[in-house]
Design an enzyme around this catalytic site. Structure first.
Site, PDB file in Angstrom:
ATOM      1  N   GLU A 169       0.826  -1.225   0.000  1.00  0.00           N
ATOM      2  CA  GLU A 169       0.000   0.000   0.000  1.00  0.00           C
ATOM      3  C   GLU A 169       0.852   1.264   0.000  1.00  0.00           C
ATOM      4  O   GLU A 169       0.590   2.196   0.755  1.00  0.00           O
ATOM      5  CB  GLU A 169      -0.993  -0.041   1.181  1.00  0.00           C
ATOM      6  CG  GLU A 169      -1.886  -1.268   1.112  1.00  0.00           C
ATOM      7  CD  GLU A 169      -2.747  -1.509   2.352  1.00  0.00           C
ATOM      8  OE1 GLU A 169      -2.743  -0.682   3.279  1.00  0.00           O
ATOM      9  OE2 GLU A 169      -3.426  -2.568   2.395  1.00  0.00           O
ATOM     10  N   ASN A 210       2.167  -4.783  -3.423  1.00  0.00           N
ATOM     11  CA  ASN A 210       0.825  -5.280  -3.108  1.00  0.00           C
ATOM     12  C   ASN A 210      -0.066  -4.104  -2.701  1.00  0.00           C
ATOM     13  O   ASN A 210       0.361  -3.237  -1.933  1.00  0.00           O
ATOM     14  CB  ASN A 210       0.956  -6.262  -1.923  1.00  0.00           C
ATOM     15  CG  ASN A 210      -0.315  -7.017  -1.601  1.00  0.00           C
ATOM     16  OD1 ASN A 210      -0.888  -7.654  -2.482  1.00  0.00           O
ATOM     17  ND2 ASN A 210      -0.763  -6.959  -0.347  1.00  0.00           N
ATOM     18  N   HIS A 246     -10.119  -6.471  -2.329  1.00  0.00           N
ATOM     19  CA  HIS A 246     -11.159  -6.198  -1.321  1.00  0.00           C
ATOM     20  C   HIS A 246     -12.310  -5.481  -2.029  1.00  0.00           C
ATOM     21  O   HIS A 246     -12.223  -4.287  -2.299  1.00  0.00           O
ATOM     22  CB  HIS A 246     -10.596  -5.335  -0.180  1.00  0.00           C
ATOM     23  CG  HIS A 246      -9.572  -6.051   0.650  1.00  0.00           C
ATOM     24  ND1 HIS A 246      -9.896  -7.108   1.466  1.00  0.00           N
ATOM     25  CD2 HIS A 246      -8.242  -5.864   0.773  1.00  0.00           C
ATOM     26  CE1 HIS A 246      -8.799  -7.547   2.070  1.00  0.00           C
ATOM     27  NE2 HIS A 246      -7.773  -6.809   1.660  1.00  0.00           N
ATOM     28  N   GLU A 277      -5.761 -10.941  -1.480  1.00  0.00           N
ATOM     29  CA  GLU A 277      -6.551 -10.745  -0.240  1.00  0.00           C
ATOM     30  C   GLU A 277      -8.046 -10.644  -0.536  1.00  0.00           C
ATOM     31  O   GLU A 277      -8.720  -9.724  -0.056  1.00  0.00           O
ATOM     32  CB  GLU A 277      -6.124  -9.441   0.467  1.00  0.00           C
ATOM     33  CG  GLU A 277      -4.656  -9.333   0.799  1.00  0.00           C
ATOM     34  CD  GLU A 277      -4.294  -8.088   1.614  1.00  0.00           C
ATOM     35  OE1 GLU A 277      -5.194  -7.400   2.144  1.00  0.00           O
ATOM     36  OE2 GLU A 277      -3.101  -7.802   1.723  1.00  0.00           O
ATOM     37  N   ASP A 279     -11.870 -10.541  -0.525  1.00  0.00           N
ATOM     38  CA  ASP A 279     -13.153 -10.705   0.153  1.00  0.00           C
ATOM     39  C   ASP A 279     -14.129  -9.736  -0.488  1.00  0.00           C
ATOM     40  O   ASP A 279     -13.738  -8.770  -1.127  1.00  0.00           O
ATOM     41  CB  ASP A 279     -13.079 -10.583   1.679  1.00  0.00           C
ATOM     42  CG  ASP A 279     -12.405  -9.336   2.201  1.00  0.00           C
ATOM     43  OD1 ASP A 279     -12.301  -8.346   1.455  1.00  0.00           O
ATOM     44  OD2 ASP A 279     -11.990  -9.345   3.379  1.00  0.00           O
TER      45      ASP A 279
HETATM   46  O1  9MR Z   1      -7.181  -8.455   8.369  1.00  0.00           O
HETATM   47  C1  9MR Z   1      -6.289  -7.595   9.053  1.00  0.00           C
HETATM   48  C2  9MR Z   1      -6.921  -7.133  10.345  1.00  0.00           C
HETATM   49  O2  9MR Z   1      -7.059  -8.215  11.247  1.00  0.00           O
HETATM   50  C3  9MR Z   1      -6.075  -6.042  10.969  1.00  0.00           C
HETATM   51  O3  9MR Z   1      -6.727  -5.522  12.120  1.00  0.00           O
HETATM   52  C4  9MR Z   1      -5.857  -4.947   9.946  1.00  0.00           C
HETATM   53  C5  9MR Z   1      -5.019  -3.829  10.549  1.00  0.00           C
HETATM   54  O4  9MR Z   1      -4.621  -2.890   9.616  1.00  0.00           O
HETATM   55  O5  9MR Z   1      -5.212  -5.481   8.796  1.00  0.00           O
HETATM   56  C6  9MR Z   1      -5.993  -6.410   8.146  1.00  0.00           C
HETATM   57  O6  9MR Z   1      -5.346  -6.883   6.981  1.00  0.00           O
HETATM   58  C7  9MR Z   1      -5.058  -5.913   5.983  1.00  0.00           C
HETATM   59  C8  9MR Z   1      -3.824  -6.387   5.248  1.00  0.00           C
HETATM   60  O7  9MR Z   1      -2.777  -6.621   6.143  1.00  0.00           O
HETATM   61  C9  9MR Z   1      -3.400  -5.399   4.178  1.00  0.00           C
HETATM   62  N1  9MR Z   1      -4.483  -5.101   3.286  1.00  0.00           N
HETATM   63  C10 9MR Z   1      -5.751  -4.729   3.902  1.00  0.00           C
HETATM   64  C11 9MR Z   1      -6.155  -5.785   4.924  1.00  0.00           C
HETATM   65  C12 9MR Z   1      -7.523  -5.464   5.502  1.00  0.00           C
HETATM   66  O8  9MR Z   1      -7.474  -4.264   6.211  1.00  0.00           O
END
Ligand code: 9MR
Length: 360
Positions: A169, A210, A246, A277, A279
């Site tokens: 990101e 990513n 997402h 990732e 969903d």
């Molecule tokens: O799924 C993850 C969640 O449990 C955490 O609280 C969150 C914190 O920033 O991160 C989520 O995973 C993220 C991933 O690492 C990067 N892309 C976005 C994902 C969803 O927020």
């Protein structure tokens, strides 16, 4: 792989004709006969790796969840267990225990591991962000802290991780380098540095950029293409581009061909691609119309990946609504995963089964 993917494209087009054009002299197969109820990893065969993010707490406490991770998937990503705040909560004290458990479990299950993630602006340890804010950590020290972090973590897992999300990101939705402590303190060169350090620590791991909102053709994915070109021109060891995937049903989706066309631009630079990732959330309550739309969201991303030449992994961000980051982040939204809270298959799961069976 290439041949079967081209065949897959033909099959997908043929599928819609199936029910109206039975082969002469033979009855049409019953509708639904292309969707055998087998685990995704079995249906995927050698086409690509089907992965999931794994929540370490759920893995430890929930046997149904644990079993399903082992049977359904080829690859796992630690949802949080490899992030900096988890692996170094106290400066200088590394704790890979949760991540080690997941990596060991993956080995027992014959699974690959995607590493996630090395440089990001979220889930940083408090000692680091506070140290920078207070001025206790200056730019020179910060750069050596980042280097140490990347080398320590990648070395720890050397040989056990096939793809690393090195830079996560790093571009914002306007296509500019994201304003983070890394960019502010270290300048844009931190991205190339991160890849070089990771490569030094594990020369065989495939190193990825990513991000989210980069599945289709957009100013943001254009900016990634420009970044990837620049890194390649500087001979930086970058090997892959990951689109997170997402989605939300209320926003609509790209077409599979747009996803494939986007990936093709990166593949032309010599990169692998991945969907990392997935969903597809919805405004609650769920209903049949939203669940069908959700199936379509999963479908275009999987088909986009199958239609691309070098999209070697398709990873969902968790697989059951029982454990999902979505309700905690988007008020009133949820039901984003393939299985419901009781691990029952939703239309999206059936859709992935059908596509994988068809594309073999
Ligand atoms: O799924 C993850 C969640 O449990 C955490 O609280 C969150 C914190 O920033 O991160 C989520 O995973 C993220 C991933 O690492 C990067 N892309 C976005 C994902 C969803 O927020």
């Amino acid at each position: 792989m290439k041949v079967s993917r081209i065949a897959a494209a033909g099959l997908l087009a043929a599928a819609s004709l199936y029910s109206v054009l039975p082969a002469a002299g033979s009855p049409a197969p019953a509708a639904g006969s292309l969707s055998p109820d087998r685990p995704l990893r079995e249906l995927a065969g050698r086409q690509l790796l089907i992965g999931t993010a794994v929540d370490h707490a759920a893995y430890t406490s929930d046997a149904t969840y644990r079993d399903r991770v082992g049977t359904e998937f080829d690859s796992i990503t630690a949802e949080n267990a490899m992030k900096w705040e988890v692996v170094e909560p106290v400066r200088g004290e590394l704790d890979f225990s949760a991540a080690d458990e997941l990596v060991a479990a993956a080995k027992r299950n014959g699974q690959q591991v995607r590493g996630h993630t090395l440089v990001w602006h979220n889930q940083l340890p408090a000692w680091l962000t506070q140290g920078v804010e207070s001025g206790d950590i200056d730019a020179t020290e910060l750069r050596s802290i980042l280097r140490r972090h990347i080398i320590d973590e990648v070395s720890h897992f050397r040989g056990r991780i096939y793809q690393w999300d090195v830079a996560n990101e790093v571009i914002d939705d306007n296509g500019q380098l994201r304003d983070t402590i890394w960019l502010r303190e270290l300048g844009p060169g931190y991205i190339a540095d991160a890849f070089r350090w990771a490569h030094q620590a594990d020369p065989r791991a495939k190193l990825f950029l990513n991000d989210y909102n980069v599945e289709g053709l957009s100013p943001k994915s254009d900016a990634y293409l420009a970044l990837a070109k620049e890194l390649k021109a500087q001979r930086v060891p970058v090997h892959g581009f990951g689109a997170q995937g997402h989605y939300g049903v209320q926003y609509g989706f790209h077409s599979a061909s747009e996803v494939a066309a986007n990936f093709a631009r990166f593949e032309k630079l010599g990169l692998e691609t991945a969907v990392t990732e997935v969903d597809v959330r919805m405004i609650m309550p769920a209903d049949n119309v939203k669940l069908q739309a959700q199936a379509q969201g999963y479908s275009v991303l999987l088909q986009g990946c199958l239609l691309a030449r070098r999209c070697n992994s398709f990873t969902v961000w968790g697989f059951t609504d029982k454990y999902s980051w979505v309700p905690g982040w988007f008020e009133g939204e949820g039901a984003a995963n393939l299985l419901d809270e009781n691990f029952a298959a939703k239309p999206a799961y059936r859709e992935l089964q059908a596509i994988l069976a068809l594309a073999r």
